[in-house]
Design a protein around this motif. Structure first.
Motif, short mmCIF file in Angstrom:
data_model
loop_
_atom_site.label_atom_id
_atom_site.label_comp_id
_atom_site.label_asym_id
_atom_site.label_seq_id
_atom_site.Cartn_x
_atom_site.Cartn_y
_atom_site.Cartn_z
N ILE A 288 0.84 -1.20 0.00
CA ILE A 288 0.00 0.00 0.00
C ILE A 288 0.87 1.25 0.00
O ILE A 288 0.65 2.20 -0.77
CB ILE A 288 -0.94 -0.01 1.22
N LEU A 289 1.89 1.28 0.86
CA LEU A 289 2.75 2.45 0.93
C LEU A 289 3.57 2.62 -0.33
O LEU A 289 3.83 3.75 -0.78
CB LEU A 289 3.67 2.34 2.16
N GLU B 192 8.18 11.67 2.38
CA GLU B 192 7.43 11.65 3.64
C GLU B 192 6.79 10.28 3.87
O GLU B 192 6.82 9.76 4.99
CB GLU B 192 6.34 12.73 3.61
N VAL B 193 6.21 9.69 2.81
CA VAL B 193 5.66 8.34 2.94
C VAL B 193 6.76 7.36 3.34
O VAL B 193 6.58 6.53 4.24
CB VAL B 193 5.00 7.90 1.61
N PHE B 194 7.90 7.46 2.68
CA PHE B 194 9.03 6.57 2.98
C PHE B 194 9.46 6.70 4.44
O PHE B 194 9.77 5.69 5.09
CB PHE B 194 10.19 6.92 2.05
N ASN C 87 18.26 -4.61 0.95
CA ASN C 87 17.13 -4.87 0.06
C ASN C 87 17.26 -4.02 -1.20
O ASN C 87 17.01 -2.82 -1.18
CB ASN C 87 15.80 -4.55 0.76
N LEU C 88 17.65 -4.66 -2.28
CA LEU C 88 17.87 -3.95 -3.54
C LEU C 88 16.84 -4.37 -4.57
O LEU C 88 16.40 -5.53 -4.57
CB LEU C 88 19.27 -4.22 -4.07
N THR D 65 10.36 -0.15 -2.67
CA THR D 65 10.18 1.06 -1.86
C THR D 65 11.30 2.05 -2.10
O THR D 65 11.08 3.24 -2.38
CB THR D 65 10.15 0.71 -0.36
N TYR D 66 12.53 1.57 -2.03
CA TYR D 66 13.68 2.46 -2.24
C TYR D 66 13.70 2.99 -3.68
O TYR D 66 13.96 4.17 -3.92
CB TYR D 66 14.97 1.71 -1.94
N TYR D 67 13.39 2.10 -4.62
CA TYR D 67 13.43 2.52 -6.02
C TYR D 67 12.40 3.61 -6.31
O TYR D 67 12.72 4.64 -6.91
CB TYR D 67 13.17 1.31 -6.92
#
Length: 591
Positions: free
Chosen positions: A251-252, A270-272, A315-316, A286-288
């Motif tokens: 979701i995020l 901000e979400v991150f 985590n890549l 997420t990072y990407y």
């Protein structure tokens, strides 16, 4: 659809249950097969019914290859398997790949014939246990209201009215069906308004990860999504996130991707930053997504901060996305940091990293400190993949020449010439120039010959730098030979080519040849510029004390429309006056 084999097994089992096995209690009528068509589903389903609650059941002793009562012994190793007709059954009654799974409901226990991934009734329809009944007309009515309303207030009033008229059952499944049924051109404000309305009327149907995830995904994919609607959704999700376990990583990630789409990098960041607060764990995507969102606004420092957390977590994302992250960092002059990302991806054996090499090598070559890293990375190019990478390899050659590592540059050039990628004239010129400046003229000339053997034509610049190297070493004869060769291959040379010879002869105090070279220059159609005249006049006056030739050059300048600086003009007069004074002292009348 059932395969013929699965259907045959089902029918055989039905017949065996009806005719081959009498009831345990002889006084109880045997079971019959009754079709009960459900009102809410078009798929028929079969049940066994009986006038009494006591009918034959398939007990725990029953086997897929036979049915026994509670007193019958189970088959043991070596015993023959009893088939559903009571005889010897083939071994292939066991499930095979591609068959389907059939269930026969016959009492307290289920007998299943396995043969596929799906659980089907005896006519092949997929049946979900205890699935809520959803009225498609009610779903359509709600979708019509959401798609046709222009404001959140009107949506709420219309839905309240429909709730009373049609007695809507706001189950989780119903809410999900409505969200999925809305077209992409439906406004995001309609989706958010509907969700809030459900939250007010049936909180449990809205407060679950599935429904929230559908809402976020649908809003993100909305064709009419605006920044205000995106922020409204984020405010709603933050409020829902106060309840632990309601949000998840997917979701995020959808929210971050939404802000990436809208080029709102700070909102994505901000979400991150709230993952921990929501009890979620960032993954490679997420990072990407966060880095891509920050890249839209060229927020390189914030992007590197996210990259550091990615490296710490291990985590890549996949290789193609690693390439985009590397490109982002190199665009922000952070090639050294990009190399850390690439190195970890390589350690983790992530595939498809080759596309990230080009921007990384180019970025590392641009900084003196990281040129050696760029040289090492050339070994990571697969065989054949460097066929068209001559510009990338050339950037490393240029970097090596810039940091005065000429021998490494020459070795790389020779490697390119022998095994690829084929070097161009510019790459040869980098190395030839550096060798000439270092006085390594033998190597420089050898590279010129190699250049010619590869079908490359040395340009005027190449000849000029070699001439310059010889001239600096006082080897004017060798420089003149190169000049002669250049003149044969090129119809017109550059002013710099002649300037090399003129300055070389002046340095050797052979002013006559220097003046002759200027004459040849004009004959070849190359006009000396003001600077060339100015330097030659100063040399004649200060070193040769030859004001006469200096004055001739001044007259040539006037004819060409060039203007000589006043200081140099006065220098001619001063040398002339000095000569006259010396002659008077010696009693000689100046010519």
């Amino acid at each position: 659809m059932w395969s013929s084999k699965a259907r045959a097994r089902a029918l055989i089992l039905l017949r065996s249950l009806r005719s081959r096995h009498p009831p345990i209690n002889p006084q109880v009528p045997s079971k019959t097969l009754t079709l009960i068509p459900p009102s809410s589903s078009p798929k028929p389903r079969f049940f066994f019914s009986s006038p009494s609650s006591q009918w034959p059941s398939v007990g725990k002793d029953s086997e897929i290859y036979g049915i026994s009562d509670s007193n019958s012994p189970l088959p043991e190793d070596g015993d023959e398997k009893v088939g559903i007709f009571g005889g010897i059954e083939e071994e292939n009654i066991l499930p095979e790949d591609g068959d389907e799974k059939v269930e026969i409901f016959g009492g307290d226990e289920k007998v299943e014939i396995f043969g596929g991934d799906d659980k089907a009734d005896i006519f092949g329809g997929i049946e979900e246990e205890n699935a809520p009944e959803i009225d498609p007309e009610q779903v359509e009515s709600v979708v019509s209201i959401l798609h046709g309303s222009s404001s959140a207030d009107s949506i709420g009033l219309s839905l309240d009215k429909l709730l009373l008229q049609q007695h809507l059952s706001l189950s989780e499944e119903f809410v999900a069906r409505v969200i999925e049924a809305l077209p992409d051109d439906a406004g995001a404000d309609c989706l958010i308004g509907f969700f809030k309305w459900v939250l007010k009327n049936e909180e449990s149907s809205a407060k679950n990860p599935r429904t929230v995830g559908l809402l976020v995904r649908s809003v993100r994919n909305s064709m009419q999504l605006t920044k205000m609607e995106a922020y409204a959704l984020w405010d709603l999700v933050k409020e829902l996130g106060k309840e632990k376990g309601l949000l998840n990583t997917e979701i995020l990630n959808e929210l971050i991707a939404m802000f990436w789409k809208l080029e709102k990098g700070k909102a994505g960041l901000e979400v991150f930053s709230m993952f921990d607060e929501f009890g979620c764990h960032a993954d490679g995507n997420t990072y990407y997504y966060t880095i891509e969102a920050l890249g839209k606004r060229s927020l390189f420092d914030d992007g590197w901060g996210v990259c550091k957390k990615m490296l710490d977590s291990g985590n890549l994302p996949d290789g193609s996305r690693i390439g985009r992250i590397v490109k982002f960092l190199c665009r922000g002059k952070k090639a050294k940091e990009a190399h850390l990302v690439y190195s970890m991806a390589k350690e983790k054996n992530i595939s498809q990293l080759t596309p990230s090499l080009d921007p990384l090598v180019r970025g590392l070559s641009a900084c003196d400190e990281t040129v050696p890293l760029a040289l090492e990375l050339l070994e990571d190019y697969p065989k054949g993949a460097n066929k068209y990478a001559n510009r990338i390899f050339g950037s490393v050659v240029k970097g090596l020449c810039r940091i005065k590592n000429v021998q490494e540059a020459k070795e790389l050039l020779l490697r390119m010439a022998s095994s690829g990628p084929p070097p161009g004239s510019a790459v040869f010129n980098f190395v030839i120039t550096s060798l000439s400046k270092e006085g390594e003229m033998e190597d420089a000339v050898a590279l010129v010959k190699l250049m010619e053997s590869k079908g490359l034509r040395p340009d005027v610049y190449t000849y000029t730098v070699v001439m310059s190297g010889f001239a600096k070493g006082g080897l004017l004869d060798e420089a003149y030979k190169i000049y002669t060769e250049a003149k044969k291959r090129h119809g017109k040379l550059s002013p710099a080519t002649y300037h090399v010879l003129i300055r070389g002869y002046c340095k050797m105090e052979d002013y006559k040849k220097a003046l002759e070279c200027m004459d040849v220059m004009k004959q070849d159609g190359v006009q000396p510029n003001t600077d060339e005249y100015d330097k030659m006049i100063q040399t004649l006056c200060l070193k040769a004390l030859d004001w006469r030739n200096a004055e001739k050059l001044l007259e040539e300048m006037k004819e060409s429309g060039l203007y000589l600086k006043g200081t140099t003009r006065s220098l001619i007069a001063a040398v002339k006056e000095l000569e006259e004074e010396a002659a008077q002292e010696e009693g000689v009348i100046p010519a």
